[in-house]
Write an enzyme that holds these catalytic residues in place. Structure first.
Site, PDB file in Angstrom:
ATOM      1  N   GLY A 146       0.813  -1.213   0.000  1.00  0.00           N
ATOM      2  CA  GLY A 146       0.000   0.000   0.000  1.00  0.00           C
ATOM      3  C   GLY A 146       0.845   1.260   0.000  1.00  0.00           C
ATOM      4  O   GLY A 146       0.535   2.230  -0.701  1.00  0.00           O
ATOM      5  N   ASN A 191      -8.163   4.082   8.442  1.00  0.00           N
ATOM      6  CA  ASN A 191      -7.587   2.922   9.125  1.00  0.00           C
ATOM      7  C   ASN A 191      -7.702   2.992  10.641  1.00  0.00           C
ATOM      8  O   ASN A 191      -7.653   1.977  11.311  1.00  0.00           O
ATOM      9  CB  ASN A 191      -6.127   2.745   8.724  1.00  0.00           C
ATOM     10  CG  ASN A 191      -5.340   4.020   8.790  1.00  0.00           C
ATOM     11  OD1 ASN A 191      -5.664   5.008   8.125  1.00  0.00           O
ATOM     12  ND2 ASN A 191      -4.296   4.048   9.603  1.00  0.00           N
ATOM     13  N   GLN A 193      -7.740  -0.045   3.339  1.00  0.00           N
ATOM     14  CA  GLN A 193      -8.638  -0.630   4.348  1.00  0.00           C
ATOM     15  C   GLN A 193      -9.938  -1.147   3.733  1.00  0.00           C
ATOM     16  O   GLN A 193     -10.520  -2.102   4.232  1.00  0.00           O
ATOM     17  CB  GLN A 193      -8.975   0.414   5.429  1.00  0.00           C
ATOM     18  CG  GLN A 193      -7.833   0.722   6.367  1.00  0.00           C
ATOM     19  CD  GLN A 193      -7.451  -0.462   7.264  1.00  0.00           C
ATOM     20  OE1 GLN A 193      -8.271  -1.275   7.658  1.00  0.00           O
ATOM     21  NE2 GLN A 193      -6.167  -0.557   7.579  1.00  0.00           N
ATOM     22  N   SER A 245      -3.570  -3.319  -0.673  1.00  0.00           N
ATOM     23  CA  SER A 245      -2.462  -4.101  -0.130  1.00  0.00           C
ATOM     24  C   SER A 245      -2.973  -5.463   0.342  1.00  0.00           C
ATOM     25  O   SER A 245      -3.983  -5.541   1.044  1.00  0.00           O
ATOM     26  CB  SER A 245      -1.844  -3.336   1.040  1.00  0.00           C
ATOM     27  OG  SER A 245      -0.785  -4.074   1.597  1.00  0.00           O
ATOM     28  N   HIS A 302      -1.917  -7.718   2.530  1.00  0.00           N
ATOM     29  CA  HIS A 302      -1.890  -8.198   3.913  1.00  0.00           C
ATOM     30  C   HIS A 302      -3.020  -7.662   4.769  1.00  0.00           C
ATOM     31  O   HIS A 302      -3.183  -8.057   5.917  1.00  0.00           O
ATOM     32  CB  HIS A 302      -0.515  -7.939   4.556  1.00  0.00           C
ATOM     33  CG  HIS A 302      -0.252  -6.524   4.978  1.00  0.00           C
ATOM     34  ND1 HIS A 302      -0.438  -6.108   6.265  1.00  0.00           N
ATOM     35  CD2 HIS A 302       0.196  -5.449   4.295  1.00  0.00           C
ATOM     36  CE1 HIS A 302      -0.102  -4.822   6.351  1.00  0.00           C
ATOM     37  NE2 HIS A 302       0.288  -4.405   5.171  1.00  0.00           N
ATOM     38  N   THR A 338      11.722  -7.950 -10.911  1.00  0.00           N
ATOM     39  CA  THR A 338      11.191  -9.309 -11.060  1.00  0.00           C
ATOM     40  C   THR A 338       9.934  -9.457 -10.215  1.00  0.00           C
ATOM     41  O   THR A 338       9.926  -9.084  -9.035  1.00  0.00           O
ATOM     42  CB  THR A 338      12.260 -10.335 -10.628  1.00  0.00           C
ATOM     43  OG1 THR A 338      13.404 -10.128 -11.458  1.00  0.00           O
ATOM     44  CG2 THR A 338      11.764 -11.761 -10.766  1.00  0.00           C
ATOM     45  N   CYS A 395       1.895   2.587  12.792  1.00  0.00           N
ATOM     46  CA  CYS A 395       3.016   3.496  12.611  1.00  0.00           C
ATOM     47  C   CYS A 395       3.089   4.530  13.730  1.00  0.00           C
ATOM     48  O   CYS A 395       4.133   5.100  13.968  1.00  0.00           O
ATOM     49  CB  CYS A 395       2.898   4.221  11.281  1.00  0.00           C
ATOM     50  SG  CYS A 395       2.049   3.235  10.063  1.00  0.00           S
TER      51      CYS A 395
END
Ligand SMILES: *Cc1c(COP(=O)(O)O)cnc(C)c1O
Length: 394
Positions: free
Chosen positions: A72, A152, A180, A200, A202, A238, A326
């Site tokens: 993200g 979030n 989110q 994202s 995860h 890659t 964070c």
């Protein structure tokens, strides 16, 4: 200690076993480079294409509009920096909000140092973006509007359709950080006039370190990582084939289970909110009561330090957070709670609980009882609370 009660799904989720299963062959069997012409490379390439198709279909987008990234934060950085650079001739003004994730806010601060002007729109007391203020902020040199789909910390879902319409009316690109919301709320990018969207893996039971940026076909954006010709020459490197395969699986599962999961989580979440507000005096819910993510609850308890509450919950095997991952670890009050207009001391005392489809009613009941006990204990040690009670009774 008994089984963990994991209520921090906005920070990250458990990778589901079926996702791990979908990833495994791309580590050990089909490890070929997706650019290779030999068969194990072809298998890798097919896995990447399949995930791209699955993800595109969840948004009503075309596969060639999905660009895989490392998560993200990268998608947010790309959307903002590359748009700013590409449209510099046209203008230097960006509009965003005060409650964005730091991946947006810190990128905006960086762009300000590069000579861009950024307007940070206010939100109301429920965390909803003030759309009239947003429209009034538009200038001839505005090149981008970036507003998160859902927050979030407090879970508030923004009026994305309305914001998309404003952007369209003024001919301005609209980016949304949907990290989110993606996998929790149905999103059709064309309906909402979204030009770019970040997500994202995860956050939806996929692996960490893989995300995507949706870029509408008519948006001319610079490449972000320079190098090889991967991702239509716009994002070199890659391909993270196992991660992308896992993301595709997670996205398919999230789309399939979305409705049932939302209903289940909403019911448990409401139970949690109702009980906390009823059973713990001087508690408040942060964020909108109904326009919020199905799995999000965020509370403030007057006279209680968020950090102390978190530490004591952890000792009882309950994983929660005080806002975004964070910011925990720093003692600054949350920028999101401050933007709601909460005074410092209340913004400090917040607790975010985010559920998953695996959360049980029993876990919610245990959590409520534990929070009740801990809040009472912390208050019994608080001179401010004692003072408050004395003043109230005199
Ligand atoms: C988690 C999150 C991000 C960052 O995503 P990563 O994949 O962890 O880099 C960005 N925006 C929001 C709203 C988030 O919740």
């Amino acid at each position: 200690m008994g089984k963990l009660i994991y209520l921090d799904n906005a920070a990250t989720t458990k990778t589901s076993p079926s996702v791990v299963e979908a990833m495994l062959p791309y580590f050990s069997e089909y490890y070929g480079n997706a650019s290779g012409i030999y068969s194990i490379g072809v298998k890798s390439r097919e896995a990447v294409s399949k995930s791209r198709e699955v993800i595109a279909s969840t948004l009503g987008a075309k596969p060639e509009e999905i660009y895989f990234t490392a998560g993200g934060s990268e998608s947010d950085n790309w959307a903002l920096k590359a748009t700013a650079e590409a449209l510099r001739e046209k203008g230097n003004h960006i509009i965003t909000t005060k409650i964005e994730h730091h991946a947006i806010l810190h990128t905006c601060e960086y762009l300000q140092k590069q000579g861009f002007a950024v307007t940070y729109i206010n939100v109301d007391e429920n965390g909803l973006v003030k759309t009239e203020e947003l429209e009034q902020a538009i200038r001839p040199e505005t090149i981008l509007i970036s507003v998160m789909f859902a927050n979030n910390e407090i879970g508030t879902i923004q009026p994305i359709r309305e914001i998309g319409a404003i952007a369209k009316k003024h001919g301005i690109l609209f980016h949304t950080d949907a990290v989110q919301a993606y996998g929790q709320k149905p999103i059709r990018v064309d309906d909402l006039n979204i030009a770019m969207l970040s997500a994202s893996a995860h956050k939806l039971n996929g692996p960490k370190g893989v995300g995507f940026l949706y870029i509408r076909r008519d948006v001319r954006i610079r490449s972000f990582i320079h190098g090889g010709a991967q991702e239509r020459k716009r994002r070199a490197g890659t391909e993270n084939v196992p991660g992308i395969a896992g993301f595709g699986q997670a996205a398919a599962e999230a789309a399939e289970t979305m409705e049932k999961r939302a209903a289940y989580e909403t019911r448990l979440r409401n139970e949690l909110i109702d009980r906390i507000l009823k059973e713990i005096p001087y508690s408040r819910l942060n964020g909108h009561r109904t326009r919020r993510l199905p799995n999000n609850a965020n509370f403030s308890f007057q006279f209680v330090e968020g950090e102390s509450l978190l530490i004591m919950l952890d000792m009882e095997g309950i994983c929660a957070s005080s806002g975004s991952a964070c910011t925990s670890g720093s003692l600054d009050p949350s920028h999101v709670l401050l933007a709601l207009g909460l005074p410092d001391e209340i913004a400090h005392g917040s607790l975010r609980l985010t559920l998953s489809a695996e959360t049980t009613g029993e876990e919610i009941a245990t959590t409520v009882e534990t929070i009740k006990r801990i809040v009472a204990r912390l208050r019994s040690m608080s001179p401010q609370y004692e003072d408050f009670c004395r003043r109230r009774s005199s």
